[in-house]
Design an enzyme around this catalytic site. Structure first.
Site, PDB file in Angstrom:
ATOM      1  N   HIS A 106       0.820  -1.207   0.000  1.00 58.39           N
ATOM      2  CA  HIS A 106       0.000   0.000   0.000  1.00 58.39           C
ATOM      3  C   HIS A 106       0.855   1.258   0.000  1.00 58.39           C
ATOM      4  CE1 HIS A 106      -3.980  -1.667   0.291  1.00 58.39           C
ATOM      5  NE2 HIS A 106      -3.718  -2.333   1.401  1.00 58.39           N
ATOM      6  N   CYS A 152      -0.004   2.539  -4.671  1.00 60.95           N
ATOM      7  CA  CYS A 152      -0.791   3.724  -4.988  1.00 60.95           C
ATOM      8  C   CYS A 152      -0.002   4.989  -4.675  1.00 60.95           C
ATOM      9  CB  CYS A 152      -2.081   3.733  -4.172  1.00 60.95           C
ATOM     10  SG  CYS A 152      -3.220   2.382  -4.539  1.00 60.95           S
TER      11      CYS A 152
END
Length: 349
Positions: free
Chosen positions: A162, A218
């Site tokens: 992440h 991301c």
């Protein structure tokens, strides 16, 4: 990275992005207002992604101390060396299913295609045979990566997990946000920011040393805070220097980053590129590996074009836009560098 199950994007990262994903916060006052009055990002960040301080957060167990010591004792090999991090966030609701597979693929690629000795490749992952990708372990591994670097060294930092953004209150970022990667223990230990990464593995690079960071997460476009970002549309380098004037360059070496997406975009963990249609993997990692396997010495420009083409092909085949794309935007790979160079040069690790 956003998790995709049956081609549906989870909201773990998406809820942290403002409704206007392209908005650039121009002042500290605007940033403070954004945090105070934007309900979704503020609440989600506080509840899920913000560091939770604990009374014993600085106390390490004997096992954790031993793990850190083992990382410090990794052999500092000359020539080629790599740190590969895959964070699955096991037993957490924002778990990713493809990151362990990603680091195995990257290890095979570095060994078979790029001639990295197996002894010079170190993995941090939630697997029994490897140190876990905690914040301390990742930071120690990054220090090892650049330790005693010298001319001729080729260094690789790979991360699959992440990534988030948080407001920058020191006018250090053009878009008003610091990009981050999330270790497995980020809820208690905190995230690792682009500033941290730049200080640790960019600034120490000596003359004749080249670092490649390959970041599949991301909001990873400028995760190394490098001063030049290549525009594939304009076919030229854009200035990404810090507005504050803080130096973000090397000590003579060359740092290059290839990121999964732009700073305001999401990256997918998906089965869209799997031969069997079931194996989860990072879309960026999958298209990156495919490009280099098909043409080992393709140019940087060719690599970006190949990755973009494969993601576009997936879209045309009807994969869910919510899974691979955000607000009808493609996941665009980003090339950044500590200095301008010819993108038609062959990509060599």
């Amino acid at each position: 990275m956003s998790s995709v199950t049956e081609h549906t994007c989870c909201s773990d990262c998406q809820e942290f992005v403002s409704d206007d994903g392209d908005k650039c916060l121009q002042s500290n006052k605007e940033r403070a207002k954004f945090i105070s009055h934007t309900k979704g990002p503020h609440i989600f960040f506080d509840k899920l992604f913000h560091r939770r301080d604990t009374p014993n957060s600085n106390v390490l167990s004997s096992y954790e101390e031993a793990t850190l010591e083992s990382i410090r004792n990794w052999e500092t090999t000359k020539g080629k060396r790599a740190v590969l991090c895959g964070v699955a966030y096991n037993k957490q609701k924002y778990k990713l299913k493809g990151t362990n597979y990603d680091v195995i693929n990257m290890r095979e690629l570095l060994g078979s295609q790029c001639c990295f000795p197996s002894s010079s490749i170190h993995i941090l992952a939630e697997m029994d045979s490897h140190p876990h990708p905690t914040k301390r372990n990742i930071q120690e591994a990054l220090r090892w990566l650049v330790k005693d670097n010298q001319a001729g060294d080729s260094l690789v930092f790979y991360f699959s997990g992440h990534g988030l953004r948080k407001p920058d209150f020191f006018e250090d970022e053009l878009d008003g946000f610091n990009e981050t990667i999330c270790p497995v223990d980020f809820r208690t230990a905190g995230m690792i920011t682009d500033n941290d990464i730049n200080d640790t593995i960019v600034r120490p690079l000596k003359n004749g040393v080249k670092l490649h960071a390959i970041i599949d997460s991301c909001h990873s476009g400028t995760i190394l805070d490098l001063q030049d970002v290549y525009s594939t549309k304009k076919k030229l380098w854009l200035d990404n220097s810090s507005p504050s004037g803080v130096y973000k360059g090397t000590s003579g070496g060359h740092a290059i980053s290839i990121s999964a997406c732009e700073d305001n975009q999401l990256a997918a963990d998906t089965s869209a590129f799997s031969d069997c249609g079931k194996q989860m993997e990072g879309a960026m990692t999958s298209t990156f590996k495919k490009a280099l396997m098909e043409k080992p010495r393709m140019s940087y420009a060719g690599l970006l074009a190949s990755m973009h083409k494969d993601i576009l092909t997936a879209k045309e085949k009807g994969f869910s836009l919510r899974g691979l794309f955000h607000r009808e935007r493609l996941q665009e790979p980003v090339l950044s560098s500590s200095k301008v160079f010819d993108v038609n040069e062959p990509f060599v690790l």
